[in-house]
Design an enzyme around this catalytic site. Structure first.
Site, PDB file in Angstrom:
ATOM      1  N   HIS A 123      -7.837  20.105 -14.042  1.00 19.96           N
ATOM      2  CA  HIS A 123      -7.824  18.645 -14.100  1.00 19.96           C
ATOM      3  C   HIS A 123      -8.208  18.146 -15.487  1.00 19.96           C
ATOM      4  O   HIS A 123      -7.871  17.029 -15.869  1.00 19.96           O
ATOM      5  CB  HIS A 123      -8.727  18.040 -13.023  1.00 19.96           C
ATOM      6  CG  HIS A 123     -10.153  18.460 -13.070  1.00 19.96           C
ATOM      7  ND1 HIS A 123     -10.664  19.478 -12.291  1.00 19.96           N
ATOM      8  CD2 HIS A 123     -11.190  17.993 -13.787  1.00 19.96           C
ATOM      9  CE1 HIS A 123     -11.952  19.618 -12.531  1.00 19.96           C
ATOM     10  NE2 HIS A 123     -12.301  18.720 -13.438  1.00 19.96           N
TER      11      HIS A 123
ATOM     12  N   ASP B 146      -6.967  25.204  -9.986  1.00 20.97           N
ATOM     13  CA  ASP B 146      -7.480  24.173 -10.893  1.00 20.97           C
ATOM     14  C   ASP B 146      -7.877  24.864 -12.195  1.00 20.97           C
ATOM     15  O   ASP B 146      -9.039  25.172 -12.414  1.00 20.97           O
ATOM     16  CB  ASP B 146      -8.674  23.471 -10.240  1.00 20.97           C
ATOM     17  CG  ASP B 146      -9.201  22.317 -11.075  1.00 20.97           C
ATOM     18  OD1 ASP B 146      -8.610  22.005 -12.119  1.00 20.97           O
ATOM     19  OD2 ASP B 146     -10.224  21.720 -10.673  1.00 20.97           O
TER      20      ASP B 146
ATOM     21  N   GLY C 128     -19.912  16.190 -15.674  1.00 23.38           N
ATOM     22  CA  GLY C 128     -20.011  16.826 -16.975  1.00 23.38           C
ATOM     23  C   GLY C 128     -19.963  18.334 -16.909  1.00 23.38           C
ATOM     24  O   GLY C 128     -19.950  19.003 -17.939  1.00 23.38           O
TER      25      GLY C 128
ATOM     26  N   SER D  82     -17.500  20.197 -15.210  1.00 27.97           N
ATOM     27  CA  SER D  82     -16.177  20.753 -14.902  1.00 27.97           C
ATOM     28  C   SER D  82     -15.704  21.746 -15.945  1.00 27.97           C
ATOM     29  O   SER D  82     -15.869  21.539 -17.139  1.00 27.97           O
ATOM     30  CB  SER D  82     -15.139  19.635 -14.812  1.00 27.97           C
ATOM     31  OG  SER D  82     -15.136  19.050 -13.556  1.00 27.97           O
TER      32      SER D  82
ATOM     33  N   SER E 199     -14.798  23.477 -10.607  1.00 32.09           N
ATOM     34  CA  SER E 199     -13.763  22.522 -10.226  1.00 32.09           C
ATOM     35  C   SER E 199     -14.389  21.212  -9.772  1.00 32.09           C
ATOM     36  O   SER E 199     -14.246  20.190 -10.427  1.00 32.09           O
ATOM     37  CB  SER E 199     -12.891  23.100  -9.114  1.00 32.09           C
ATOM     38  OG  SER E 199     -11.934  22.152  -8.674  1.00 32.09           O
TER      39      SER E 199
END
Length: 461
Positions: free
Chosen positions: A211, A241, A328, A330, A346
């Protein structure tokens, strides 16, 4: 990019206070004298993962999942039925448990949930400890949505699936590990680097959340700095992801280690599959170092779409854990005490004060999909390219084919990030113990555990 950076620190933060370097011999050696008697062996978590992969191949359709009993330091394998293969699994040193639901049964239940209950704020994963699919619903699933979910789970039967409520809201956490930044229309995006890798064309690159790669194309190692890397591939939502981001300078060095603070690093030596029950560590630029256990595999998460108020972003094939994370974090790295790369952050629910559920992209799947290899591209970077360590041989007939063994010698990147300080967590000690108490990060973080910064003020996703 100055060569002094070599590569953005992989999943690390600039300082972790009193964090201790992972002890190379922190785990007691496994017992190797039990294969002939069928008595369960005492195993390190990583050795249990290797053995589980081989037994999965040997048992075939009889294999119904496995997990690591950290208290007894034993591998527990679920099996449907009995026979010679099950006997060999016992002789290889696993605890074999007879269960009702086969892997095919549990996968069928998951497909039914995907068809009938892909509701934003829901998630499900296979829990081998209960031999069921565990379905979670966050605080947004109420009214008709809850009724629909409950009815679907009830239809699967109490012996196949269970339903529970979880605190907070499932969301992605754009950020994690050492911070990486990108400027987009309307503001900026912050994520975290997971592991440095070598792309299939030999160029230096890194893995982060998908993402993040969808949100922005170019990434920098500072909030106001020039871009140093460009997204090559990005998958989100759907089957994973993850993003592969190539460094713009082909001379960039990508060291294979996680920055543990105070000049200490953890060498990442291989990519490995997650095992339910095993202890894992997560690094994040917002919250620093935290530990917990893997609680489920092949998880599906239905995130509320960030672009469509009435839409849902469904991601499949994730690892579920009880390790906390916040905005913050990811894209940051999930790894083991022994230095195995496990996952990329994720999303999830909750925070590092109240706890929560978190989900990670398996590194092995990301490597296989992108064609990248860990670190300098040594043997065994992808899922199943290397040899298992000595002493882990299963009984006769239990050798797995290519794809079931994690290779040694692969390394993931490190380096020092800027301004992202967290205090207090410690890795080290025997039996995969991690010291308690992650301090608050000093830098401003982001949510997906990504976060978008607006031109006027900051908004969390």
């Amino acid at each position: 990019m100055p060569k002094r950076k070599a590569a953005i620190a992989v999943g690390g933060v600039a300082a972790l206070g009193a964090a201790a370097l992972l002890l190379p011999n922190a785990n007691a050696s496994q017992d190797k004298d039990t294969a002939a008697t069928g008595t369960a062996r005492t195993l390190k978590a990583t050795d249990a993962t290797t053995l589980a992969a081989r037994l999965k191949q040997s048992l075939g359709g009889q294999f119904a999942g496995s997990y690591y009993d950290s208290a007894k330091r034993q591998l527990v394998v679920n099996a449907v039925g009995d026979g010679a293969a099950v006997a060999r699994a016992k002789s290889a040193g696993a605890v074999v448990r007879q269960v009702e639901n086969s892997t095919a049964d549990l996968q069928s239940a998951a497909r039914t949930l995907r068809t009938k209950a892909a509701i934003p704020g829901t998630a499900w994963a296979v829990d081998p400890r209960t031999n069921k699919v565990v379905v979670s619903a966050d605080s947004t699933v109420t009214g008709a949505k809850w009724d629909r979910l409950e009815s679907t789970v009830d239809g699967l039967g109490s012996g196949t699936a269970t339903l529970k409520k979880t605190g907070g809201t499932f969301k992605t956490f754009v950020s994690g590990g050492d911070a990486i930044f990108s400027q987009v229309q309307g503001g900026g995006v912050r994520c975290s680097l997971g592991f440095n890798v070598t792309a299939s064309d030999g160029s230096p690159a890194f893995l982060t959340a998908g993402h993040c790669g969808v949100a922005a194309k170019e990434w920098s190692d500072s909030q106001t700095g020039q871009p140093i890397a460009t997204v090559d591939q990005a998958t989100f939502p759907g089957e994973g992801d993850f993003s592969l981001v190539k460094y713009d300078d082909p001379a960039t060095q990508a060291p294979s280690e996680v920055n543990a603070g105070n000049g200490q690093v953890v060498a990442i030596t291989q990519a490995a599959e997650a095992t339910v029950g095993s202890t894992v560590f997560r690094m994040g630029s917002t919250t620093g170092l935290h530990d917990g256990q893997v609680t489920g595999l092949d998880a599906t998460v239905n995130f509320q779409s960030e672009t469509d108020p009435n839409g849902v972003d469904t991601v499949t094939g994730l690892i579920q854990t009880d390790v906390c994370a916040e905005a913050g974090d990811s894209g940051g790295s999930l790894f083991t005490q022994e230095g195995a790369a496990i996952g990329l952050t994720s999303g999830g629910s909750g925070d590092c004060t109240s706890g929560g559920e978190t989900f990670f992209q398996p590194v092995t799947a990301a490597l296989a999909a992108t064609g990248a290899t860990l670190g300098d591209g040594g043997a065994g970077a992808g899922a199943g390219d290397g040899q298992a360590g000595a002493g882990d041989q299963a009984g006769a007939g239990d050798q797995a084919g290519a794809g079931d063994q994690a290779g040694a010698g692969d390394q993931a990147g490190a380096g020092a990030g800027t301004g992202d300080q967290a205090g207090g967590d410690q890795i080290g000690g025997a039996d995969d113990q991690v010291g308690a108490g992650a301090g608050a990060a000093q830098d401003q973080g982001a949510k997906h555990h990504h976060r978008k910064r607006q031109q006027a003020g900051t908004a969390s996703n």
